[in-house]
Design a protein around this motif. Structure first.
Motif, PDB file in Angstrom:
ATOM      1  N   ALA A 150      37.860  29.606  36.253  1.00  0.00           N
ATOM      2  CA  ALA A 150      37.104  30.166  35.337  1.00  0.00           C
ATOM      3  C   ALA A 150      35.735  30.970  35.856  1.00  0.00           C
ATOM      4  N   ILE A 151      35.551  30.267  37.084  1.00  0.00           N
ATOM      5  CA  ILE A 151      34.411  31.176  37.887  1.00  0.00           C
ATOM      6  C   ILE A 151      34.670  32.522  38.203  1.00  0.00           C
ATOM      7  N   ALA A 152      35.978  32.743  38.453  1.00  0.00           N
ATOM      8  CA  ALA A 152      36.358  34.045  38.839  1.00  0.00           C
ATOM      9  C   ALA A 152      36.857  35.037  37.821  1.00  0.00           C
ATOM     10  N   VAL A 153      37.201  34.365  36.736  1.00  0.00           N
ATOM     11  CA  VAL A 153      38.090  35.090  35.433  1.00  0.00           C
ATOM     12  C   VAL A 153      37.050  35.438  34.246  1.00  0.00           C
ATOM     13  N   LEU A 154      36.271  34.629  34.119  1.00  0.00           N
ATOM     14  CA  LEU A 154      35.319  34.780  32.928  1.00  0.00           C
ATOM     15  C   LEU A 154      34.270  35.992  33.127  1.00  0.00           C
ATOM     16  N   PRO A 155      33.785  35.996  34.316  1.00  0.00           N
ATOM     17  CA  PRO A 155      32.814  37.296  34.451  1.00  0.00           C
ATOM     18  C   PRO A 155      33.441  38.555  34.325  1.00  0.00           C
TER      19      PRO A 155
END
Length: 341
Positions: A160-165
């Motif tokens: 999520a840290i990598a994908v959501l932004p």
């Protein structure tokens, strides 16, 4: 006898703190879990982890975890949560309950063993690995049942840290909407901070309050699970008394049952009320936050050491499928809530 294991967990927590200080984008608690998982895969370390260090790691994973959960209540102010407005609070609670039920159903549909469906549902819907640790203590889950959910929630939270932004602007979200989405859809508090901070301080503030509203659901969910577990154990108490190991049977030969309201859940509620009703000095809150983070880091390292990646891989893709589907479910529901409010 348990001091060595606690000391190792404390050193691991300090190491995780060092990594987080050097690279703030990496959540401290995620580092702690990963360190535990890595340690658990080293053949030379396994005899010590399962032998001399085991009592102390068990103390870190259970009593210290529960104390950390109690202190987590000091992060919660009902005033801040009420300031979100009834629509935001209602949708956040609805997302937690829907994700919990959906993930529990997925886990059972995929045939995951034992308490794994319940633990995965708790971690993904509420607050990640710390919620899994809290629930595992209440339902008396085995270490191997806890290990897989811990690994899954760590993996998906890191993704999520990598994908959501990268999805922030393509989805047409404002900074505040992005913060709301992150708070409602990312698992661990540290992962929420790492993801939302790129959108600015206002987005981060919204993300944290929404996330802590989800954390508030830990108390009722754990309490209900404890009551259900009591009911199940009452129904099979005679069988358990005849067949259970001595550690789970009291002096009269009756199988032990979990309390209706676990003590650490009551402590969590008291801490939350103290934060809401009493104006605590900032120094006290900061000190409690440091202690709480340290305790949870120690606990998550200890839980991570129980993860056996070889066993996890041999189970096939079923647990991973449940984790990814749950992650997609909560992300989609949270995005829908953002557009509705």
């Amino acid at each position: 006898m348990w001091l060595r294991g606690v000391l190792v967990a404390a050193l691991a927590a300090l190491a995780a703190w060092g990594v987080h200080a050097a690279v703030p984008a990496i959540p401290l608690l995620t580092v702690a879990v990963v360190l535990g998982i890595v340690a658990g895969q080293i053949p030379a370390a396994r005899p010590a982890l399962a032998g001399a260090l085991a009592p102390g790691l068990s103390v870190a994973a259970k009593p210290l975890m529960q104390l950390g959960i109690v202190l987590l209540g000091l992060k919660l102010s009902l005033v801040d949560i009420a300031a979100l407005g009834w629509a935001t609070v209602a949708t956040t609670v609805a997302i937690v309950l829907t994700t919990f039920a959906g993930t529990l159903g997925l886990g059972r549909w995929f045939g995951l063993p034992g308490h794994q469906p319940l633990l995965i549902a708790t971690g993904f819907s509420i607050c990640g690995a710390s919620a899994i640790g809290a629930m595992s203590g209440v339902v008396q889950a085995k270490d191997e049942e806890t290990a897989t959910p811990i690994a899954l929630v760590t993996l998906c939270g890191t993704l999520a840290i990598a994908v959501l932004p990268f999805l922030w602007h393509p989805l047409g979200l404002s900074a505040l909407q992005f913060g709301h989405w992150v708070g409602a859809g990312v698992h661990d508090v540290g992962q929420v901070v790492a993801t939302a901070q790129i959108a600015g301080s206002a987005a981060l503030a919204v993300a944290l309050v929404v996330k802590l509203t989800r954390v508030l659901m830990l108390a009722p969910v754990i309490a209900v699970a404890s009551m259900v577990e009591r009911h199940h154990q009452a129904g099979r108490s005679t069988l358990l008394a005849d067949n259970a190991p001595a550690a789970s049977v009291n002096a009269r030969g009756v199988a032990k049952r979990p309390p209706i309201l676990p003590l650490f859940v009551a402590g969590f509620i008291v801490a939350m009320l103290v934060r809401t009703l009493i104006p605590l000095p900032e120094q006290v809150l900061n000190a409690a936050d440091v202690v709480q983070t340290g305790l949870l880091a120690m606990a998550l390292f200890a839980l991570g050491t129980a993860v056996n990646l070889g066993t996890l891989l041999r189970t096939g893709g079923r647990p991973l499928a449940v984790g990814l589907l749950s992650w997609a479910l909560i992300a989609a529901l949270s995005l829908g809530a953002v557009h509705l409010i």
